[in-house]
Design a protein around this motif. Structure first.
Motif, PDB file in Angstrom:
ATOM      1  N   GLU A   1       0.819  -1.218   0.000  1.00 45.62           N
ATOM      2  CA  GLU A   1       0.000   0.000   0.000  1.00 45.62           C
ATOM      3  C   GLU A   1       0.853   1.269   0.000  1.00 45.62           C
ATOM      4  N   ILE A   2       1.817   1.369   0.925  1.00 48.72           N
ATOM      5  CA  ILE A   2       2.634   2.588   1.010  1.00 48.72           C
ATOM      6  C   ILE A   2       3.399   2.842  -0.280  1.00 48.72           C
ATOM      7  N   PRO A   3       4.117   1.848  -0.853  1.00 47.99           N
ATOM      8  CA  PRO A   3       4.804   2.118  -2.122  1.00 47.99           C
ATOM      9  C   PRO A   3       3.844   2.496  -3.246  1.00 47.99           C
ATOM     10  N   ALA A   4       2.658   1.863  -3.283  1.00 43.26           N
ATOM     11  CA  ALA A   4       1.715   2.149  -4.365  1.00 43.26           C
ATOM     12  C   ALA A   4       1.258   3.598  -4.312  1.00 43.26           C
ATOM     13  N   TYR A   5       0.803   4.046  -3.138  1.00 44.57           N
ATOM     14  CA  TYR A   5       0.329   5.423  -3.015  1.00 44.57           C
ATOM     15  C   TYR A   5       1.483   6.414  -3.167  1.00 44.57           C
ATOM     16  N   SER A   6       2.633   6.080  -2.607  1.00 49.05           N
ATOM     17  CA  SER A   6       3.792   6.971  -2.732  1.00 49.05           C
ATOM     18  C   SER A   6       4.202   7.115  -4.182  1.00 49.05           C
ATOM     19  N   ALA A   7       4.226   5.989  -4.887  1.00 48.41           N
ATOM     20  CA  ALA A   7       4.607   6.034  -6.301  1.00 48.41           C
ATOM     21  C   ALA A   7       3.622   6.859  -7.115  1.00 48.41           C
ATOM     22  N   MET A   8       2.335   6.700  -6.811  1.00 44.97           N
ATOM     23  CA  MET A   8       1.319   7.447  -7.542  1.00 44.97           C
ATOM     24  C   MET A   8       1.498   8.952  -7.353  1.00 44.97           C
ATOM     25  N   PHE A   9       1.602   9.375  -6.103  1.00 42.91           N
ATOM     26  CA  PHE A   9       1.737  10.810  -5.835  1.00 42.91           C
ATOM     27  C   PHE A   9       3.080  11.346  -6.307  1.00 42.91           C
ATOM     28  N   GLU A  10       4.130  10.548  -6.100  1.00 48.07           N
ATOM     29  CA  GLU A  10       5.448  11.007  -6.541  1.00 48.07           C
ATOM     30  C   GLU A  10       5.500  11.171  -8.049  1.00 48.07           C
ATOM     31  N   ALA A  11       4.974  10.197  -8.782  1.00 46.57           N
ATOM     32  CA  ALA A  11       4.979  10.268 -10.238  1.00 46.57           C
ATOM     33  C   ALA A  11       4.172  11.461 -10.732  1.00 46.57           C
ATOM     34  N   LEU A  12       3.010  11.671 -10.118  1.00 46.86           N
ATOM     35  CA  LEU A  12       2.154  12.786 -10.524  1.00 46.86           C
ATOM     36  C   LEU A  12       2.821  14.128 -10.248  1.00 46.86           C
ATOM     37  N   ILE A  13       3.361  14.286  -9.049  1.00 51.73           N
ATOM     38  CA  ILE A  13       3.930  15.584  -8.669  1.00 51.73           C
ATOM     39  C   ILE A  13       5.228  15.857  -9.439  1.00 51.73           C
ATOM     40  N   LEU A  14       6.037  14.818  -9.676  1.00 49.52           N
ATOM     41  CA  LEU A  14       7.243  15.031 -10.481  1.00 49.52           C
ATOM     42  C   LEU A  14       6.893  15.413 -11.906  1.00 49.52           C
ATOM     43  N   SER A  15       5.815  14.844 -12.423  1.00 43.34           N
ATOM     44  CA  SER A  15       5.358  15.236 -13.754  1.00 43.34           C
ATOM     45  C   SER A  15       4.926  16.698 -13.762  1.00 43.34           C
ATOM     46  N   LEU A  16       4.216  17.102 -12.710  1.00 45.51           N
ATOM     47  CA  LEU A  16       3.843  18.518 -12.582  1.00 45.51           C
ATOM     48  C   LEU A  16       5.079  19.386 -12.404  1.00 45.51           C
ATOM     49  N   ALA A  17       6.090  18.847 -11.712  1.00 43.56           N
ATOM     50  CA  ALA A  17       7.333  19.604 -11.537  1.00 43.56           C
ATOM     51  C   ALA A  17       7.997  19.856 -12.883  1.00 43.56           C
ATOM     52  N   LEU A  18       7.949  18.855 -13.763  1.00 41.38           N
ATOM     53  CA  LEU A  18       8.507  19.043 -15.103  1.00 41.38           C
ATOM     54  C   LEU A  18       7.755  20.122 -15.865  1.00 41.38           C
ATOM     55  N   ALA A  19       6.423  20.071 -15.784  1.00 40.06           N
ATOM     56  CA  ALA A  19       5.626  21.098 -16.458  1.00 40.06           C
ATOM     57  C   ALA A  19       5.921  22.477 -15.878  1.00 40.06           C
ATOM     58  N   ASP A  20       6.075  22.533 -14.541  1.00 37.00           N
ATOM     59  CA  ASP A  20       6.397  23.803 -13.891  1.00 37.00           C
ATOM     60  C   ASP A  20       7.764  24.306 -14.340  1.00 37.00           C
ATOM     61  N   LYS A  21       8.719  23.386 -14.472  1.00 40.37           N
ATOM     62  CA  LYS A  21      10.059  23.793 -14.903  1.00 40.37           C
ATOM     63  C   LYS A  21      10.031  24.344 -16.317  1.00 40.37           C
ATOM     64  N   ILE A  22       9.296  23.668 -17.209  1.00 47.43           N
ATOM     65  CA  ILE A  22       9.199  24.144 -18.585  1.00 47.43           C
ATOM     66  C   ILE A  22       8.580  25.533 -18.612  1.00 47.43           C
ATOM     67  N   THR A  23       7.544  25.736 -17.782  1.00 52.34           N
ATOM     68  CA  THR A  23       6.914  27.061 -17.718  1.00 52.34           C
ATOM     69  C   THR A  23       7.911  28.114 -17.254  1.00 52.34           C
ATOM     70  N   LEU A  24       8.687  27.774 -16.212  1.00 50.62           N
ATOM     71  CA  LEU A  24       9.687  28.719 -15.717  1.00 50.62           C
ATOM     72  C   LEU A  24      10.761  28.980 -16.751  1.00 50.62           C
ATOM     73  N   ILE A  25      11.171  27.925 -17.477  1.00 50.38           N
ATOM     74  CA  ILE A  25      12.170  28.099 -18.528  1.00 50.38           C
ATOM     75  C   ILE A  25      11.641  29.023 -19.615  1.00 50.38           C
ATOM     76  N   MET A  26      10.361  28.817 -19.976  1.00 52.14           N
ATOM     77  CA  MET A  26       9.763  29.680 -21.000  1.00 52.14           C
ATOM     78  C   MET A  26       9.707  31.132 -20.540  1.00 52.14           C
ATOM     79  N   LYS A  27       9.337  31.325 -19.252  1.00 57.37           N
ATOM     80  CA  LYS A  27       9.292  32.691 -18.726  1.00 57.37           C
ATOM     81  C   LYS A  27      10.682  33.316 -18.735  1.00 57.37           C
ATOM     82  N   ASP A  28      11.671  32.524 -18.299  1.00 53.25           N
ATOM     83  CA  ASP A  28      13.047  33.041 -18.300  1.00 53.25           C
ATOM     84  C   ASP A  28      13.509  33.344 -19.711  1.00 53.25           C
ATOM     85  N   ASN A  29      13.188  32.441 -20.649  1.00 53.08           N
ATOM     86  CA  ASN A  29      13.581  32.668 -22.039  1.00 53.08           C
ATOM     87  C   ASN A  29      12.905  33.904 -22.613  1.00 53.08           C
TER      88      ASN A  29
END
Length: 603
Positions: free
Chosen positions: A377-405
């Motif tokens: 249970e713990i790895p399953a839920y952790s993996a789900m949230f971690e994967a989702l939030i890291l994916s959002l982190a990538l989108a956030d990084k791209i947005t920040l890169i675009m703003k910086d660019n």
């Protein structure tokens, strides 16, 4: 590009929303099974066992049935039993009368973990027994492909059940009894939830792979590889390799898959963290240490394949994975404190996985009691949230890169525009200077013959078109050669400079004074009649004759005046002033002359 990133974000959110709601609304498989315990359809066997640890590895089932070791068995005090890595043979004794209330149905005994050798002895009331061999070295005895070790048992006349366990793999004992109906429900729930969980991770990985091909940002590629390696690691932890490949893979390989997949996950975890946080640029020392971690993971992989005792490789991999996770998390915190906003989601996502791995590591190291939730249970839920939030982190990084660019591009544009303006002004200044040099006499700093020709041509044309008067005065310094011969050319140049300033200060702003050549000067006087030109010439002649030059003393000048007349050409106009100057010299110099070719009332 900002609109594009928003659309990707909205698409990702809509794609994940059903899965998120699903996991929050529906209970976990283990919870569903626990809810049926009250009905005696599913029984956790951990507390029902009596345990015997055999360090000699010599005790036989016959000795146990005879009762030779009855006093050596100790009752279990844990729901989930763990011996981790042990060379001893572990015997588990189960009294059927106490642990199986419903004796009239077919039951399924499930051993929910990898084990190399597992023998189950079902002892009947008449003293006879049946042996069921299982484990990684006996997978051909599995009734069907499944991640757990399964034993269909007719419990109607069972008196005792003995489980014999040994091998190099850590012995973590998760066992249950199911009735036939509850087992079918368990298999159905397992297929549904595992398919949903890995489908969620797979969809997220493929989505980010698509983003990699769209943006060509390596963080997306490493994230995708990390997600695939994490699914592989989690799958080997849940024994999916046994279910999918147990009939074709060698037992030796199946005992190594967890260590190999964990090392692979560590490598891609590090590559993703290094690339996402840009450690090579922001934290070079941390980047070098993580490169060492990659090298250690490769060496660990070699050690696993080479057959180093699993106790040591498991301990090393667990410790290294925990250290790498903490190091990556700390690196993210350091960057966030330095003002790198892209690390904010990364830290949150990594915290889920870090918490899960810390708990698992503490269990593996024996500091935390064993629990099925730790590995399911713990790895399953952790993996789900971690994967989702890291994916959002990538989108956030791209947005920040675009703003910086975009901000950088705006700054570059502003700088470029400023430089263009500055260069334009410089070019205009240079052009003015070049024009000044081209049109100015270098010695006297008044207009030269080139500019005089241009001004004269324009004024001559304008006077013809507008029918306005135009006069010119040609001046020659008398006996200038004598100055050069007597005082030298430097004094002669000084006389020319002083004469130019004297002539320039004696005319109107609308008049043009320039050096015609040698010691000759020309004054162009627009809107000036012949009489006015003669008067101006006489005035200048007197001022010049009265002026005392620094080295040459007093000098005089001769003046030839011409007035534009009907029928004149530019050449005839200039020629007439030249002839007037010649006449002034012939008539004794230091005088003003003009040539009256035609009678005109304006004279």
């Amino acid at each position: 590009m900002t609109l594009l990133s928003k659309r990707f974000g909205y698409s990702l959110f809509l794609m994940l929303l059903p899965w998120i709601l699903f996991f929050f609304v529906h209970p976990a498989p283990a919870a569903a099974a626990d809810s049926q315990d009250a009905a005696d359809d599913t029984i956790d066997l951990g507390m029902h066992y009596e345990i015997l640890q055999d360090p000699t590895n010599s005790i036989t089932i016959d000795e146990l049935i005879e009762g030779s070791y009855n006093s050596s068995f100790a009752p279990s005090t844990e729901k989930y039993i763990s011996f981790l890595h042990t060379k001893d043979t572990i015997w588990l004794k189960l009294n059927a009368a106490d642990s199986i209330p419903n004796r009239e149905q077919l039951h399924w005994l499930e051993y929910n973990d990898k084990i190399e050798n597992l023998n189950v002895y079902v002892v009947r009331k008449d003293g006879s027994y049946e042996l069921y061999k299982s484990g990684l070295y006996n997978l051909e005895n599995q009734p069907f492909a499944y991640p757990s070790m399964l034993f269909p048992i007719d419990t109607s006349d069972v008196q005792e059940i003995y489980l014999q366990l040994n091998g190099q793999l850590p012995l973590t004992i998760f066992t249950k009894f199911y009735t036939n109906n509850s087992f079918l429900e368990k298999v159905t729930a397992y297929k549904f939830y595992s398919g949903s969980f890995y489908g969620f991770l797979l969809a997220l990985a493929l989505y980010n792979l698509f983003l990699y091909f769209s943006f060509r940002e390596r963080s997306y590629l490493y994230y995708t590889l990390y997600m695939f390696s994490f699914m592989l690691f989690q799958g080997t932890m849940n024994s999916f390799d046994v279910e999918l490949f147990g009939h074709i893979a060698s037992p030796w390989l199946l005992t190594k898959t967890l260590g190999l997949s964990c090392n692979l996950m560590i490598v891609f975890m590090v590559l993703f963290g290094k690339e996402f946080l840009e450690l090579k640029r922001h934290l070079p020392n941390s980047n070098r240490l993580l490169n060492v971690a990659i090298g250690l993971a490769v060496l660990s992989t070699i050690a696993v394949i080479a057959g180093v005792p699993q106790y040591y490789t498991d301990l090393f991999i667990t410790a290294m994975g925990l250290v790498v996770l903490i190091f990556l998390w700390v690196s993210g915190v350091r960057l966030l404190l330095k003002g790198h906003k892209s690390a904010r989601f990364y830290i949150v996502g990594w915290s889920f996985l870090l918490g899960s791995m810390i708990i698992q590591a503490l269990v593996m190291l024996g500091f935390v009691p064993l629990s099925l939730a730790v590995f399911e249970e713990i790895p399953a839920y952790s993996a789900m949230f971690e994967a989702l939030i890291l994916s959002l982190a990538l989108a956030d990084k791209i947005t920040l890169i675009m703003k910086d660019n975009r901000r950088t591009q705006e700054e570059l544009n502003e700088t470029l525009e400023k430089k263009v303006v500055e260069r334009t002004q410089e070019l205009e200044k240079i052009q003015v200077e070049l024009e000044h040099l081209a049109n100015t006499d270098r010695l006297t700093q008044i207009p030269n013959r080139i500019l005089l020709d241009h001004v004269l041509e324009n004024e001559f044309s304008r006077a013809q078109i507008e029918h306005t008067p135009l006069s010119i005065i040609l001046i020659d310094i008398d006996y200038f050669k004598h100055v050069n011969d007597t005082f030298g050319h430097q004094v002669g140049d000084d006389v020319l400079v002083e004469a130019a300033q004297l002539f320039k200060s004696s005319v109107r702003d609308s008049d043009t004074v320039g050096r015609w050549g040698g010691e000759e000067f020309l004054i162009i006087s627009p809107s000036t009649t012949l009489g006015e030109a003669l008067e101006l010439s006489e005035k200048i002649r007197a001022v010049f004759a009265d002026f005392t030059f620094n080295a040459a003393g007093k000098k005089t000048a001769s003046f030839g005046v011409a007035f534009q007349m009907p029928g004149d050409t530019l050449n005839s106009f200039i020629s007439r002033s030249d002839k007037a100057l010649y006449a002034a010299k012939e008539n004794g110099r230091n005088r003003v002359e003009f040539i009256n070719i035609r009678q005109d009332t304006d004279f």
